[in-house]
Design a protein around this motif. Structure first.
Motif, mmCIF file in Angstrom:
data_model
loop_
_atom_site.group_PDB
_atom_site.id
_atom_site.type_symbol
_atom_site.label_atom_id
_atom_site.label_comp_id
_atom_site.label_asym_id
_atom_site.label_seq_id
_atom_site.Cartn_x
_atom_site.Cartn_y
_atom_site.Cartn_z
ATOM 1 N N ARG B 33 0.830 -1.213 0.000
ATOM 2 C CA ARG B 33 0.000 0.000 0.000
ATOM 3 C C ARG B 33 0.867 1.267 0.000
ATOM 4 N NH1 ARG B 33 -2.955 -4.552 0.034
ATOM 5 N NH2 ARG B 33 -5.109 -4.317 0.671
ATOM 6 N N ALA B 85 -6.796 5.279 -4.428
ATOM 7 C CA ALA B 85 -7.421 4.851 -3.168
ATOM 8 C C ALA B 85 -6.482 5.065 -1.983
ATOM 9 C CB ALA B 85 -7.820 3.381 -3.272
ATOM 10 N N TYR B 86 -5.224 4.659 -2.109
ATOM 11 C CA TYR B 86 -4.305 4.735 -0.975
ATOM 12 C C TYR B 86 -3.819 6.161 -0.739
ATOM 13 C CZ TYR B 86 -4.381 -0.329 -1.586
ATOM 14 O OH TYR B 86 -4.786 -1.621 -1.729
ATOM 15 N N SER B 87 -3.787 7.010 -1.786
ATOM 16 C CA SER B 87 -3.434 8.421 -1.587
ATOM 17 C C SER B 87 -4.529 9.101 -0.777
ATOM 18 C CB SER B 87 -3.269 9.137 -2.935
ATOM 19 O OG SER B 87 -2.151 8.654 -3.628
ATOM 20 N N ARG B 89 -6.500 7.622 1.377
ATOM 21 C CA ARG B 89 -6.351 7.100 2.733
ATOM 22 C C ARG B 89 -5.212 7.841 3.464
ATOM 23 N NH1 ARG B 89 -2.568 2.131 3.149
ATOM 24 N NH2 ARG B 89 -1.357 3.892 2.418
ATOM 25 N N ASP B 90 -4.057 8.051 2.740
ATOM 26 C CA ASP B 90 -2.925 8.739 3.354
ATOM 27 C C ASP B 90 -3.292 10.170 3.743
ATOM 28 O OD1 ASP B 90 -1.492 6.448 2.983
ATOM 29 O OD2 ASP B 90 -0.346 7.172 1.261
ATOM 30 N N ARG B 92 -6.335 11.263 4.530
ATOM 31 C CA ARG B 92 -7.218 11.230 5.700
ATOM 32 C C ARG B 92 -6.412 11.042 6.982
ATOM 33 N NH1 ARG B 92 -10.399 8.006 2.444
ATOM 34 N NH2 ARG B 92 -9.716 6.112 3.503
ATOM 35 N N ARG B 93 -5.338 10.227 6.880
ATOM 36 C CA ARG B 93 -4.498 9.990 8.061
ATOM 37 C C ARG B 93 -3.595 11.186 8.366
ATOM 38 N NH1 ARG B 93 -2.411 3.747 7.377
ATOM 39 N NH2 ARG B 93 -4.420 2.744 7.705
#
Lengths: 94, 94
Positions: B33, B85-87, B89-90, B92-93
């Motif tokens: 990821r 998708a993972y960008s 997620r990153d 949001r974190r």
């Protein structure tokens, strides 16, 4: 415009996009030195594959294939070299 | 073996390598990821370019171009989808 010219244009557009696409990747990698998510396997096999495409273009004497793959080879080999160099640096830093 | 068959083999080897090369990248990205070093610009433009190569293969009725680009399109689109998708997620974190 004939159907022949239309398919030629489609091929040229395809070649331009797939070749040009490696420019933002080479620039991102050069700028950030962030290579952890870049696959060494991909760029090793891809660079070799593009070298074979270049040899194929030379063998059949097709200028568009030669030019497109010379550009792609330069960019892919640069990304591969940065992957190897920056991975070695990351390992030294632990 | 004729010179014609030799250049054909060269082309098939080139196509196999450049297509197969995206498999280790897709697998690395799926497993880790880790997409920060992957260029959104590259995979957007590359995926569009491969879609045009596929359209070109269909237009000229060339089976090897169609098959190679169907496989590459699947892999490149998967990497692009994971990047997006993972960008997100990153971000949001934070």
């Amino acid at each position: 415009m004939t159907a022949f010219a239309m398919t030629d244009l489609l091929g040229f557009a395809a070649a331009t996009l797939t070749t040009a696409s490696f420019l933002p990747q080479a620039w991102l990698t050069f700028r950030t030195r962030d290579v952890s998510g870049i696959s060494l396997g991909m760029y090793s096999v891809f660079t070799l594959g593009i070298a074979l495409w270049l040899a194929y273009g030379i063998a059949i004497g097709d200028a568009p294939i030669i030019v497109a793959n010379l550009v792609t080879l330069t960019l892919a080999a640069s990304i591969l070299a940065m992957k190897v160099a920056y991975s070695a640096r990351d390992r030294r830093r632990g």
